[in-house]
Design a protein around this motif. Sequence first.
Motif, PDB file in Angstrom:
ATOM      1  N   LEU A 119      69.238  49.860  10.997  1.00 57.68           N
ATOM      2  CA  LEU A 119      69.565  48.464  11.260  1.00 57.68           C
ATOM      3  C   LEU A 119      69.880  47.703   9.987  1.00 57.68           C
ATOM      4  CD1 LEU A 119      66.967  47.236  13.911  1.00 57.68           C
ATOM      5  CD2 LEU A 119      69.370  47.758  14.260  1.00 57.68           C
ATOM      6  N   SER A 120      70.944  46.925  10.046  1.00 61.54           N
ATOM      7  CA  SER A 120      71.228  45.993   8.961  1.00 61.54           C
ATOM      8  C   SER A 120      71.048  44.565   9.453  1.00 61.54           C
ATOM      9  CB  SER A 120      72.644  46.194   8.413  1.00 61.54           C
ATOM     10  OG  SER A 120      73.597  45.956   9.429  1.00 61.54           O
ATOM     11  N   SER A 121      70.985  44.390  10.791  1.00 62.10           N
ATOM     12  CA  SER A 121      70.856  43.055  11.359  1.00 62.10           C
ATOM     13  C   SER A 121      69.986  43.094  12.600  1.00 62.10           C
ATOM     14  CB  SER A 121      72.244  42.522  11.718  1.00 62.10           C
ATOM     15  OG  SER A 121      72.150  41.304  12.408  1.00 62.10           O
TER      16      SER A 121
ATOM     17  N   SER B 103      66.261  48.585   5.384  1.00 65.58           N
ATOM     18  CA  SER B 103      67.722  48.528   5.422  1.00 65.58           C
ATOM     19  C   SER B 103      68.246  47.183   5.923  1.00 65.58           C
ATOM     20  CB  SER B 103      68.271  49.643   6.316  1.00 65.58           C
ATOM     21  OG  SER B 103      67.800  49.491   7.650  1.00 65.58           O
ATOM     22  N   LEU B 104      67.369  46.335   6.434  1.00 68.41           N
ATOM     23  CA  LEU B 104      67.804  45.045   6.980  1.00 68.41           C
ATOM     24  C   LEU B 104      68.451  44.168   5.917  1.00 68.41           C
ATOM     25  CD1 LEU B 104      65.127  43.535   9.399  1.00 68.41           C
ATOM     26  CD2 LEU B 104      67.418  44.321   9.929  1.00 68.41           C
ATOM     27  N   GLU B 105      69.563  43.569   6.282  1.00 70.30           N
ATOM     28  CA  GLU B 105      70.233  42.604   5.423  1.00 70.30           C
ATOM     29  C   GLU B 105      70.176  41.209   6.029  1.00 70.30           C
ATOM     30  OE1 GLU B 105      74.206  44.031   4.872  1.00 70.30           O
ATOM     31  OE2 GLU B 105      73.537  45.958   4.085  1.00 70.30           O
ATOM     32  N   SER B 106      70.021  41.146   7.356  1.00 69.45           N
ATOM     33  CA  SER B 106      70.022  39.873   8.057  1.00 69.45           C
ATOM     34  C   SER B 106      68.968  39.894   9.156  1.00 69.45           C
ATOM     35  CB  SER B 106      71.401  39.615   8.658  1.00 69.45           C
ATOM     36  OG  SER B 106      71.397  38.464   9.458  1.00 69.45           O
ATOM     37  N   ALA B 107      68.177  38.809   9.251  1.00 72.45           N
ATOM     38  CA  ALA B 107      67.179  38.683  10.307  1.00 72.45           C
ATOM     39  C   ALA B 107      67.219  37.266  10.850  1.00 72.45           C
ATOM     40  CB  ALA B 107      65.782  39.010   9.778  1.00 72.45           C
TER      41      ALA B 107
ATOM     42  N   SER C 235      70.338  37.234   4.406  1.00 69.48           N
ATOM     43  CA  SER C 235      70.381  36.106   5.332  1.00 69.48           C
ATOM     44  C   SER C 235      69.123  36.082   6.189  1.00 69.48           C
ATOM     45  CB  SER C 235      71.618  36.220   6.228  1.00 69.48           C
ATOM     46  OG  SER C 235      71.622  35.207   7.188  1.00 69.48           O
ATOM     47  N   LEU C 236      68.524  34.908   6.314  1.00 71.59           N
ATOM     48  CA  LEU C 236      67.325  34.736   7.127  1.00 71.59           C
ATOM     49  C   LEU C 236      67.460  33.447   7.918  1.00 71.59           C
ATOM     50  CD1 LEU C 236      64.438  35.554   7.969  1.00 71.59           C
ATOM     51  CD2 LEU C 236      63.618  34.340   5.938  1.00 71.59           C
ATOM     52  N   HIS C 237      67.271  33.551   9.224  1.00 71.54           N
ATOM     53  CA  HIS C 237      67.347  32.410  10.129  1.00 71.54           C
ATOM     54  C   HIS C 237      65.979  32.278  10.797  1.00 71.54           C
ATOM     55  CE1 HIS C 237      69.729  30.043  13.280  1.00 71.54           C
ATOM     56  NE2 HIS C 237      68.466  29.979  13.634  1.00 71.54           N
ATOM     57  N   LEU C 238      65.273  31.200  10.485  1.00 66.68           N
ATOM     58  CA  LEU C 238      63.964  30.930  11.084  1.00 66.68           C
ATOM     59  C   LEU C 238      64.044  29.598  11.815  1.00 66.68           C
ATOM     60  CD1 LEU C 238      61.451  31.801   8.212  1.00 66.68           C
ATOM     61  CD2 LEU C 238      61.874  33.105  10.281  1.00 66.68           C
TER      62      LEU C 238
ATOM     63  N   LEU D 214      62.547  36.754  -1.874  1.00 69.21           N
ATOM     64  CA  LEU D 214      63.287  35.491  -1.852  1.00 69.21           C
ATOM     65  C   LEU D 214      64.416  35.451  -2.877  1.00 69.21           C
ATOM     66  CD1 LEU D 214      60.287  33.043  -1.325  1.00 69.21           C
ATOM     67  CD2 LEU D 214      61.786  34.077   0.393  1.00 69.21           C
ATOM     68  N   LYS D 215      64.353  36.284  -3.893  1.00 67.43           N
ATOM     69  CA  LYS D 215      65.424  36.331  -4.895  1.00 67.43           C
ATOM     70  C   LYS D 215      66.714  36.908  -4.316  1.00 67.43           C
ATOM     71  CE  LYS D 215      62.107  37.004  -8.585  1.00 67.43           C
ATOM     72  NZ  LYS D 215      61.527  37.983  -9.490  1.00 67.43           N
ATOM     73  N   CYS D 216      66.613  37.669  -3.244  1.00 62.99           N
ATOM     74  CA  CYS D 216      67.785  38.300  -2.638  1.00 62.99           C
ATOM     75  C   CYS D 216      68.481  37.399  -1.622  1.00 62.99           C
ATOM     76  CB  CYS D 216      67.376  39.596  -1.943  1.00 62.99           C
ATOM     77  SG  CYS D 216      66.764  40.838  -3.080  1.00 62.99           S
ATOM     78  N   LEU D 217      67.776  36.376  -1.142  1.00 65.54           N
ATOM     79  CA  LEU D 217      68.354  35.511  -0.106  1.00 65.54           C
ATOM     80  C   LEU D 217      69.570  34.761  -0.609  1.00 65.54           C
ATOM     81  CD1 LEU D 217      65.452  33.769   1.841  1.00 65.54           C
ATOM     82  CD2 LEU D 217      67.102  35.422   2.694  1.00 65.54           C
ATOM     83  N   GLN D 218      70.631  34.838   0.161  1.00 61.46           N
ATOM     84  CA  GLN D 218      71.843  34.069  -0.130  1.00 61.46           C
ATOM     85  C   GLN D 218      72.046  32.985   0.912  1.00 61.46           C
ATOM     86  OE1 GLN D 218      75.021  36.902  -0.298  1.00 61.46           O
ATOM     87  NE2 GLN D 218      74.078  38.056  -1.955  1.00 61.46           N
ATOM     88  N   ASP D 219      71.450  33.167   2.104  1.00 64.29           N
ATOM     89  CA  ASP D 219      71.616  32.214   3.183  1.00 64.29           C
ATOM     90  C   ASP D 219      70.281  32.056   3.903  1.00 64.29           C
ATOM     91  OD1 ASP D 219      72.990  30.558   5.092  1.00 64.29           O
ATOM     92  OD2 ASP D 219      72.984  32.272   6.461  1.00 64.29           O
ATOM     93  N   LEU D 220      69.802  30.819   3.986  1.00 59.77           N
ATOM     94  CA  LEU D 220      68.545  30.523   4.681  1.00 59.77           C
ATOM     95  C   LEU D 220      68.789  29.365   5.624  1.00 59.77           C
ATOM     96  CD1 LEU D 220      65.448  30.771   5.100  1.00 59.77           C
ATOM     97  CD2 LEU D 220      65.196  29.181   3.191  1.00 59.77           C
TER      98      LEU D 220
END
Length: 140
Positions: free
Chosen positions: A46-48, A71-75, A105-108, A125-131
Amino acid sequence: MQSDMLPAILSMFINLESLNIQIYDWKRLASNCEQAIYALITRSSLSSIELKGARFRDTSLLPLLRCLPTSLESASFSDVFVDRWSYRDDLQNASAELHKLRLASLHLDSFAPTLLHWAIRAVDLKCLQDLHTTVKEDTI
């Protein structure tokens, strides 16, 4: 979701890259179906992942969070509710089990403060580009 067929069907998907789960009441989900979902998440590439409109009992969200693959890139967690559970208490007991997720990317958008506490501990948190998040006053 109470079927014995669901675990067999889910076991066939080993190369999934994206997964969208929408199960409103996890309290009614049969344990074999719940375990099949966790197994699917763990063994796939999974990447998403998106979890939408779910209500969890007490600590039943914790196994799902623990099995998220590196492997997740987006959640995305939207409209997730957790009944009577403090993730901070469980984190103190299980901090060694956590692995850092390198999400871009993280959507909460959730009414579960426990997810915010989880993200602070489990996401690099250093890897986040989109929150994207909605934080209620009582969460802080």
